[in-house]
Design a protein around this motif. Structure first.
Motif, PDB file in Angstrom:
ATOM      1  N   SER A 199       4.975  -0.472  -6.171  1.00 45.86           N
ATOM      2  CA  SER A 199       4.105  -1.615  -5.920  1.00 45.86           C
ATOM      3  C   SER A 199       4.720  -2.897  -6.463  1.00 45.86           C
ATOM      4  O   SER A 199       5.602  -2.884  -7.325  1.00 45.86           O
ATOM      5  CB  SER A 199       2.741  -1.380  -6.590  1.00 45.86           C
ATOM      6  N   GLY A 200       4.217  -4.039  -5.929  1.00 51.11           N
ATOM      7  CA  GLY A 200       4.546  -5.341  -6.480  1.00 51.11           C
ATOM      8  C   GLY A 200       5.995  -5.741  -6.304  1.00 51.11           C
ATOM      9  O   GLY A 200       6.675  -5.390  -5.332  1.00 51.11           O
ATOM     10  N   LYS A 201       6.495  -6.505  -7.278  1.00 48.64           N
ATOM     11  CA  LYS A 201       7.834  -7.063  -7.217  1.00 48.64           C
ATOM     12  C   LYS A 201       8.918  -5.987  -7.154  1.00 48.64           C
ATOM     13  O   LYS A 201       9.963  -6.166  -6.518  1.00 48.64           O
ATOM     14  CB  LYS A 201       8.078  -7.966  -8.422  1.00 48.64           C
ATOM     15  N   LEU A 202       8.680  -4.863  -7.823  1.00 51.94           N
ATOM     16  CA  LEU A 202       9.677  -3.797  -7.795  1.00 51.94           C
ATOM     17  C   LEU A 202       9.892  -3.293  -6.375  1.00 51.94           C
ATOM     18  O   LEU A 202      11.015  -3.074  -5.920  1.00 51.94           O
ATOM     19  CB  LEU A 202       9.242  -2.638  -8.708  1.00 51.94           C
TER      20      LEU A 202
ATOM     21  N   TYR B 153      -2.335  -1.840 -14.711  1.00 47.17           N
ATOM     22  CA  TYR B 153      -2.080  -2.034 -13.280  1.00 47.17           C
ATOM     23  C   TYR B 153      -1.778  -0.701 -12.616  1.00 47.17           C
ATOM     24  O   TYR B 153      -1.083   0.140 -13.144  1.00 47.17           O
ATOM     25  CB  TYR B 153      -0.891  -2.975 -13.082  1.00 47.17           C
TER      26      TYR B 153
ATOM     27  N   GLU C 199       9.144  -4.931  -3.531  1.00 53.40           N
ATOM     28  CA  GLU C 199       9.720  -5.989  -2.707  1.00 53.40           C
ATOM     29  C   GLU C 199      11.227  -6.096  -2.932  1.00 53.40           C
ATOM     30  O   GLU C 199      12.015  -6.259  -1.989  1.00 53.40           O
ATOM     31  CB  GLU C 199       9.040  -7.323  -3.037  1.00 53.40           C
ATOM     32  N   LYS C 200      11.639  -5.997  -4.194  1.00 52.15           N
ATOM     33  CA  LYS C 200      13.086  -6.068  -4.500  1.00 52.15           C
ATOM     34  C   LYS C 200      13.827  -4.886  -3.880  1.00 52.15           C
ATOM     35  O   LYS C 200      14.922  -5.061  -3.295  1.00 52.15           O
ATOM     36  CB  LYS C 200      13.256  -6.048  -6.026  1.00 52.15           C
TER      37      LYS C 200
ATOM     38  N   LEU D 267       6.931  -1.925   3.127  1.00 47.36           N
ATOM     39  CA  LEU D 267       6.283  -2.054   1.822  1.00 47.36           C
ATOM     40  C   LEU D 267       5.031  -1.189   1.722  1.00 47.36           C
ATOM     41  O   LEU D 267       4.577  -0.855   0.624  1.00 47.36           O
ATOM     42  CB  LEU D 267       5.917  -3.522   1.560  1.00 47.36           C
TER      43      LEU D 267
ATOM     44  N   ASP E  37      14.020  -5.414  -0.053  1.00 45.34           N
ATOM     45  CA  ASP E  37      14.959  -6.499   0.267  1.00 45.34           C
ATOM     46  C   ASP E  37      16.411  -6.026   0.139  1.00 45.34           C
ATOM     47  O   ASP E  37      17.259  -6.330   0.992  1.00 45.34           O
ATOM     48  CB  ASP E  37      14.722  -7.698  -0.646  1.00 45.34           C
ATOM     49  N   ASP E  38      16.697  -5.286  -0.917  1.00 46.08           N
ATOM     50  CA  ASP E  38      18.066  -4.798  -1.119  1.00 46.08           C
ATOM     51  C   ASP E  38      18.472  -3.852   0.010  1.00 46.08           C
ATOM     52  O   ASP E  38      19.602  -3.935   0.537  1.00 46.08           O
ATOM     53  CB  ASP E  38      18.176  -4.076  -2.465  1.00 46.08           C
TER      54      ASP E  38
END
Length: 821
Positions: A790-793, A404, A795-796, A783, A799-800
């Protein structure tokens, strides 16, 4: 013509073997081939085909009786262990397929001369100067040709008396002269092969005779050690070693030096060259007839030694300058176009990392094509960092990777981001620079040039994704890259085109089987062609440095061989495990070790006055003693076994550094009896710097007063920025690669503290300016930032940040509404 008509040459045979290795039906028949080719890439398969082709050509030249038997469907008359070898069956079958494809005759090609003898009949005699090693396959042609015309073959015999005479009676015992036994074995095998072959003809019109040696000139003075060594070889008498004398001895109270044959040890290859320069100064000073053109320097590792040789000789003071030149270097070491092509190959195969792409765009031919100036390249560095380019060319290239990688970190995404910011933000000039000409046209500006380079690179990548024939690779990739991606010197382009023409000549063999190869295989073929492509080495009117084998046998008054380290020369090479000749070797078989020893033997016998040998004798890190080449060890053994000298008499070891006080005379005045001339440096500048007395080399110690030089501010800044880079550029004329230490090919996985602060500030300003009492409105914009993973990392992380800043902004808003207390 008869040989070329068979179609058996290295290139065409390689392609045929490659086709057989891709034939599953053929490979499955032989377990050894199945084992060797299972899970093998196309590049590795082609490399194996090259190795097999070399072995098969060896059979054709040195075991032609095997080949003829195989073509007849028979087994040759050879040892049983060859017939039972697990690699025998598939090699026999492969030769039979080659014979069927090429319609090879079931006899030696030379027999065809008997069918049309008149076509080869000439009235004039044919004179053949026999090379150092010739295969029996070619002797058959000479034998058949001699039936219709007179042939005289000349063979070099290094000794007045050798291991045999023309009646095939041993004249001297094997090993009675160690130099002849160990270093001239290949020449002995060739001579014996010719004699045996001649007697085997059983023809009355064939005769052998030994040309009388010219009468040896009497020594006009006391013979030197080198002359005694060569005289012992000429006479085939090792007892003449007893006449050797110590290289440094005292006569009538004064030291006398014989510098005709010396062996030097140093801590590094550069120190070997520095010690050799001092050696030259001493023999030049003692022999006014010597000229720079009388000196030949040889090395088994030319590409390693050439930069060091240039460094030492270029920086000699004006009063001690020696004319020099390096000849015979590989084309890859001199041709910027080829070097850049290799960079292009590695960039494509390596996945377009930002470091590799920036280095490629910084290469002189690419920068010349797209007019990238130093200022433009510096801006490009900032642009790549700001735009978040890490690796991958575009989405298509990214899709081919099995791991990825965020699409936002490709070169294409970075350039799109740059263009958008160029259009939308006035303050982006700080990064890109002033790229807005009148009318907002950008087609001739740095940013447009970068886009053009990206487009050409994309085209080349798209070509590299498909398997193609060799001719297609040359026309669609190689020629496209030269025409549209690079701009080099005309002579560099000529060299590339010459190698391209060589490759195109192989295309017929490859396309006859309709073979398509992948990009990595084409790269391997191209690199191998260029590595074997060298400038011709020829004598020049100066001290000449070249490869050890380039000018073998040419007489020079002074010959030096540097870099004679253990394992470097003679070369250690392992034969192919499937080579059947190893099971039953014959005299005259080609062996690289024997070839190298024969080359060194030629050097020894070609030297007229001075033979200088050197090697790295100690480890630079810890001073551990290192072994020299086996040739030096054998020579030392010969020099010490049969006379009163010792190894220490012949071996001169030098200190680790040129500025060591041990390299200079000590005391107020020079006392010749107290020093060893062979270890003394002629560097008067270093002598002054370390405050020692130079003494001896008065001829060379006149140094002009340094002229004042105006130093530009830019030079001061360049030196302050990178002293080492400045030194290489100004003193050695070498341009080091541009600094890419700030680049990373890895995409971000976490936000740095500085990045967090920047994003916190952006989010806070947005919340406070909007007056909203809630959440950040546009997380998608956050983002998309190049610094966000990238990805979930990612987004987390966003968000934090948003939750913390939103809470802080709410508190700030509450306090502002209350007003001052």
């Amino acid at each position: 013509e008869l040989i070329s008509d068979t179609g058996i040459d290295g290139a065409s045979l390689t392609w045929r073997v490659y086709a057989y290795l891709k034939d599953d039906a053929f490979v499955r028949t032989y377990p050894r081939l199945v084992q060797a080719t299972s899970s093998m890439s196309d590049t590795s398969r082609f490399s194996l085909a090259e190795r097999i082709a070399r072995v098969l050509l060896t059979y054709n030249a040195f075991r032609n009786d095997w080949v003829i038997a195989w073509l007849k469907g028979e087994d040759p008359k050879c040892e049983e262990k060859i017939l039972t070898d697990p690699d025998y069956a598939w090699q026999k079958a492969m030769w039979q397929k080659i014979g069927q494809d090429l319609k090879l005759p079931l006899e030696h090609p030379a027999r065809r001369l008997r069918q049309t003898p008149e076509a080869f009949r000439e009235t004039s005699e044919l004179h053949v100067l026999m090379p150092q090693n010739v295969a029996p396959f070619y002797l058959e042609f000479l034998a058949e040709l001699s039936r219709v015309r007179d042939i005289t073959i000349y063979v070099i015999n290094p000794s007045e008396i050798y291991w045999f005479d023309l009646n095939r009676k041993t004249v001297i015992e094997e090993g009675s002269h160690p130099i002849l036994s160990k270093w001239a074995a290949q020449r002995k095998a060739l001579n014996q092969l010719l004699i045996d072959f001649t007697y085997a003809q059983n023809r009355e019109d064939v005769s052998l005779e030994q040309v009388p040696f010219r009468k040896e000139e009497p020594f006009g003075k006391e013979p030197s050690n080198l002359e005694w060594l060569q005289h012992s070889i000429f006479k085939g008498n090792a007892k003449l070693f007893e006449n050797f004398h110590e290289p440094r001895r005292v006569v009538d109270g004064s030291p006398v030096y014989d510098r005709s044959l010396e062996i030097h040890g140093a801590y590094s290859l550069k120190r070997e060259i520095e010690a050799f320069v001092d050696y030259l100064y001493d023999i030049f000073q003692n022999d006014e007839t010597l000229k720079a053109s009388d000196v030949l320097v040889l090395t088994p590792a030319l590409e390693k030694a050439a930069p060091l040789f240039e460094s030492v000789f270029t920086n000699l003071p004006e009063k001690r300058k020696i004319a020099w030149r390096v000849v015979g270097r590989s084309e890859t070491a001199r041709n910027e176009l080829v070097t850049t092509l290799f960079q292009l190959f590695e960039t494509i195969l390596g996945g377009f990392g930002v470091r590799e792409v920036y280095a490629l765009f910084s290469a002189v031919p690419v920068a010349a094509r797209f007019r990238f100036t130093n200022e433009t390249l510096d801006k490009m560095r900032n642009l790549f960092e700001e735009a978040g380019f890490h690796q991958s060319l575009n989405r298509e290239e990214l899709a081919q990777k099995s791991f990825y990688n965020g699409k936002r970190f490709t070169l294409e995404a970075a350039l799109n981001r740059v263009m958008l910011r160029y259009v939308m933000r006035e303050d982006f000039d700080d990064v890109v620079g002033d790229i807005r000409p009148e009318g907002r046209r950008i087609d001739k500006e740095p940013l447009a040039a970068l886009y053009r380079a990206f487009e050409v690179l994309t085209d080349l990548f798209e070509v590299s994704t498909q398997k193609r024939t060799l001719s297609e690779w040359v026309t669609r990739f190689l020629q496209n890259a030269i025409a549209n991606f690079m701009q080099g010197r005309s002579e560099d382009e000529i060299r590339v085109n010459e190698v391209a023409d060589l490759i195109m000549k192989e295309c017929e063999a490859g396309e006859a089987h309709n073979l398509a190869i992948d990009f990595s295989t084409f790269v391997a073929i191209f690199k191998n062609k260029f590595k074997a492509y060298t400038f011709g080495a020829k004598p020049v009117p100066s001290v000449t440095l070249t490869n050890l084998a380039n000018m073998r046998g040419l007489p020079y008054r002074v010959i030096a061989v540097i870099g004679l380290n253990d394992g470097v020369f003679p070369r250690r090479t392992e034969a192919e495990s499937f080579d059947l000749c190893l099971a039953a070797p014959k005299a005259g078989d080609r062996q690289r070790n024997a070839d190298d020893k024969n080359v060194f033997f030629d050097v020894l016998t070609a030297t007229r006055d001075h033979l200088y040998l050197s090697y790295t004798s100690r480890d630079m890190a810890n001073g551990t003693r290192l072994q020299p080449s086996s040739l030096i060890r054998e020579l030392l053994e010969c020099l010490t076994n049969q006379n009163a000298t010792t190894k220490d008499d012949w071996l001169i070891e030098h200190p680790i550094q040129a500025f060591s006080a041990a390299n200079f005379y000590r005391g107020e005045a020079f006392e010749e009896n107290d020093v060893d001339i062979r270890k003394i440096s002629f560097d008067t500048e270093l002598a002054d710097d370390i405050n020692v007395c130079q003494g001896k080399p008065a001829v060379f110690n006149i140094v002009e007063e340094a002229q004042s030089e105006e130093i530009a501010l830019s030079d001061v800044l360049d030196f302050w920025d990178n002293p080492l880079k400045y030194f290489w550029k100004r003193r050695l004329g070498l341009n080091m690669a541009r600094d890419d230490s700030s680049f990373t090919n890895d995409e971000p996985l976490i936000l740095s503290e500085l990045d967090k602060w920047k994003m916190n500030t952006d989010i806070f300003d947005e919340l406070m300016e909007s007056g909203q009492n809630g959440k950040a409105s546009d997380k998608s914009r956050l983002l998309a930032a190049s610094i966000v993973p990238s990805g979930k990392l990612g987004e987390k992380a966003v968000d934090d940040l948003c939750s913390k800043v939103e809470a802080f902004a709410a508190l700030c808003r509450t306090d502002l509404e209350k007003g001052p207390s």
